[in-house]
Design an enzyme around this catalytic site. Sequence first.
Site, PDB file in Angstrom:
ATOM      1  N   SER A  33      22.783 -28.747  62.353  1.00 22.17           N
ATOM      2  CA  SER A  33      23.633 -27.743  62.996  1.00 22.17           C
ATOM      3  C   SER A  33      24.505 -27.067  61.946  1.00 22.17           C
ATOM      4  O   SER A  33      25.312 -27.720  61.279  1.00 22.17           O
ATOM      5  CB  SER A  33      24.525 -28.409  64.044  1.00 22.17           C
ATOM      6  OG  SER A  33      25.573 -27.519  64.388  1.00 22.17           O
TER       7      SER A  33
ATOM      8  N   HIS B 167      19.738 -25.458  63.707  1.00 22.51           N
ATOM      9  CA  HIS B 167      20.406 -25.456  65.023  1.00 22.51           C
ATOM     10  C   HIS B 167      21.631 -24.543  64.964  1.00 22.51           C
ATOM     11  O   HIS B 167      22.507 -24.708  64.109  1.00 22.51           O
ATOM     12  CB  HIS B 167      20.821 -26.886  65.363  1.00 22.51           C
ATOM     13  CG  HIS B 167      21.370 -27.078  66.735  1.00 22.51           C
ATOM     14  ND1 HIS B 167      20.575 -27.235  67.853  1.00 22.51           N
ATOM     15  CD2 HIS B 167      22.654 -27.153  67.180  1.00 22.51           C
ATOM     16  CE1 HIS B 167      21.348 -27.413  68.923  1.00 22.51           C
ATOM     17  NE2 HIS B 167      22.615 -27.352  68.548  1.00 22.51           N
TER      18      HIS B 167
ATOM     19  N   ASP C  36      24.803 -23.150  67.065  1.00 24.17           N
ATOM     20  CA  ASP C  36      25.656 -23.398  68.225  1.00 24.17           C
ATOM     21  C   ASP C  36      26.432 -22.143  68.594  1.00 24.17           C
ATOM     22  O   ASP C  36      27.305 -21.704  67.841  1.00 24.17           O
ATOM     23  CB  ASP C  36      26.633 -24.535  67.913  1.00 24.17           C
ATOM     24  CG  ASP C  36      25.936 -25.882  67.894  1.00 24.17           C
ATOM     25  OD1 ASP C  36      25.286 -26.218  68.900  1.00 24.17           O
ATOM     26  OD2 ASP C  36      26.027 -26.584  66.867  1.00 24.17           O
TER      27      ASP C  36
ATOM     28  N   MET D  62      29.035 -20.529  71.112  1.00 22.95           N
ATOM     29  CA  MET D  62      30.077 -20.910  72.085  1.00 22.95           C
ATOM     30  C   MET D  62      30.932 -19.701  72.422  1.00 22.95           C
ATOM     31  O   MET D  62      31.260 -18.907  71.538  1.00 22.95           O
ATOM     32  CB  MET D  62      30.977 -22.009  71.492  1.00 22.95           C
ATOM     33  CG  MET D  62      30.215 -23.223  71.020  1.00 22.95           C
ATOM     34  SD  MET D  62      31.329 -24.530  70.498  1.00 22.95           S
ATOM     35  CE  MET D  62      30.182 -25.647  69.687  1.00 22.95           C
TER      36      MET D  62
ATOM     37  N   HIS E 113      21.385 -22.880  70.549  1.00 21.93           N
ATOM     38  CA  HIS E 113      21.983 -23.661  71.643  1.00 21.93           C
ATOM     39  C   HIS E 113      23.115 -22.839  72.249  1.00 21.93           C
ATOM     40  O   HIS E 113      24.194 -22.729  71.657  1.00 21.93           O
ATOM     41  CB  HIS E 113      22.482 -24.992  71.048  1.00 21.93           C
ATOM     42  CG  HIS E 113      23.179 -25.889  72.012  1.00 21.93           C
ATOM     43  ND1 HIS E 113      23.905 -26.989  71.608  1.00 21.93           N
ATOM     44  CD2 HIS E 113      23.271 -25.871  73.373  1.00 21.93           C
ATOM     45  CE1 HIS E 113      24.405 -27.604  72.665  1.00 21.93           C
ATOM     46  NE2 HIS E 113      24.040 -26.939  73.748  1.00 21.93           N
TER      47      HIS E 113
ATOM     48  N   MET F 260      26.048 -22.308  74.514  1.00 17.26           N
ATOM     49  CA  MET F 260      27.077 -22.966  75.335  1.00 17.26           C
ATOM     50  C   MET F 260      27.951 -21.847  75.878  1.00 17.26           C
ATOM     51  O   MET F 260      29.091 -21.640  75.437  1.00 17.26           O
ATOM     52  CB  MET F 260      27.869 -23.959  74.468  1.00 17.26           C
ATOM     53  CG  MET F 260      27.084 -25.232  74.190  1.00 17.26           C
ATOM     54  SD  MET F 260      27.693 -26.115  72.748  1.00 17.26           S
ATOM     55  CE  MET F 260      26.824 -25.240  71.462  1.00 17.26           C
TER      56      MET F 260
ATOM     57  N   MET G   2      23.106 -33.707  75.708  1.00 16.62           N
ATOM     58  CA  MET G   2      24.331 -33.741  74.898  1.00 16.62           C
ATOM     59  C   MET G   2      24.852 -35.173  74.855  1.00 16.62           C
ATOM     60  O   MET G   2      25.026 -35.808  75.898  1.00 16.62           O
ATOM     61  CB  MET G   2      25.408 -32.826  75.486  1.00 16.62           C
ATOM     62  CG  MET G   2      25.159 -31.336  75.334  1.00 16.62           C
ATOM     63  SD  MET G   2      24.868 -30.785  73.653  1.00 16.62           S
ATOM     64  CE  MET G   2      26.394 -31.270  72.829  1.00 16.62           C
TER      65      MET G   2
ATOM     66  N   ASP H 191      22.045 -34.236  70.805  1.00 14.64           N
ATOM     67  CA  ASP H 191      22.982 -33.436  70.010  1.00 14.64           C
ATOM     68  C   ASP H 191      24.392 -33.982  70.202  1.00 14.64           C
ATOM     69  O   ASP H 191      24.899 -34.027  71.330  1.00 14.64           O
ATOM     70  CB  ASP H 191      22.887 -31.983  70.507  1.00 14.64           C
ATOM     71  CG  ASP H 191      23.792 -31.020  69.762  1.00 14.64           C
ATOM     72  OD1 ASP H 191      24.416 -31.409  68.766  1.00 14.64           O
ATOM     73  OD2 ASP H 191      23.862 -29.849  70.213  1.00 14.64           O
TER      74      ASP H 191
HETATM   75  C1  DX5 Z   1      28.605 -29.546  69.799  1.00 16.69           C
HETATM   76  C2  DX5 Z   1      27.390 -28.890  69.210  1.00 16.69           C
HETATM   77  C3  DX5 Z   1      26.697 -29.690  68.175  1.00 16.69           C
HETATM   78  C4  DX5 Z   1      27.512 -30.044  66.976  1.00 16.69           C
HETATM   79  C5  DX5 Z   1      27.036 -31.395  66.507  1.00 16.69           C
HETATM   80  O1  DX5 Z   1      29.000 -28.853  70.924  1.00 16.69           O
HETATM   81  O2  DX5 Z   1      26.450 -28.568  70.209  1.00 16.69           O
HETATM   82  O3  DX5 Z   1      25.466 -29.100  67.793  1.00 16.69           O
HETATM   83  O4  DX5 Z   1      27.408 -29.136  65.923  1.00 16.69           O
HETATM   84  O5  DX5 Z   1      27.884 -31.845  65.513  1.00 16.69           O
HETATM   85  P1  DX5 Z   1      27.897 -33.348  65.036  1.00 16.69           P
HETATM   86  O6  DX5 Z   1      26.500 -33.682  64.589  1.00 16.69           O
HETATM   87  O7  DX5 Z   1      28.876 -33.333  63.915  1.00 16.69           O
HETATM   88  O8  DX5 Z   1      28.321 -34.177  66.208  1.00 16.69           O
HETATM   89 ZN    ZN Z   2      24.383 -27.920  69.566  1.00 17.03          ZN
END
Ligand code: DX5
Ligand code: ZN
Length: 220
Positions: A9, A34, A36, A38, A67, A69, A141, A176
């Site tokens: 990620s 990956h 993320d 948000m 991903h 969110m 998750m 994840d």
């Molecule tokens: C959290 C994200 C993850 C995050 C994981 O909401 O979806 O992808 O980057 O980070 P680590 O591996 O540090 O938990």
């Molecule tokens: Zn993620």
Amino acid sequence: MSEIIISPSILSADFMNLEQEINDVKEAGADWIHIDVMDGHFVPNITIGVPVVKSIRKKTDMFLDTHLMIENPEKYIESFAKSGSDLITFHLEACRDEKHAKEVIQLIKSSGKKCGISIKPATEAIRTFRYLDDVDLVLIMTVEPGFGGQEFMHECAMKIPQIVEKAKKELIIQVDGGINNITAKICTSLGANSLVAGSYVYGSDDYRKRIDELKNRTWK
Ligand code: DX5
Ligand code: ZN
């Protein structure tokens, strides 16, 4: 046994050197990247969006695992598809009902991209069952979505075998949040075949060593 797909990620990468950070994990053996996304509504954090994905696409041929969110995922599928995402995963909790979720799945598939659905820690595995024939990936998750660097929630891992049992053969089961050398083994031994890792990979000086540890199924 099939290979495990490792998807670092970039949330934990150095954004000022993103191209290098992506190339470095690629060289270190990462399979996917990956991303993320948000929106500050679905989760209490804001990260990156379409323009960044577009820029990443111009600089790498890696498979972009996006991903989302975000609320109202249907509004943004076309933009992310056009920006160069290869897989688009959205949250079932962002959908009003089954009809809504199926519409989002359809939008992703008709854009020619691979489709993933995700569930937060409080959502039961059973919520995914009715979609398993229609999607390429289920993302479980293992932390509350929103931030990197949180601790793995062990109780979430029990959803893995529940989904494996119901899944079609080629379904990718991704986890994840809080993935490290130990939690990776827990998840893969329960049937996960894709691991997202942010801080475990990017928080290290030796990306290759960390990715090798994640890929290795044996305990050591
Ligand atoms: C959290 C994200 C993850 C995050 C994981 O909401 O979806 O992808 O980057 O980070 P680590 O591996 O540090 O938990
Ligand atoms: Zn993620």
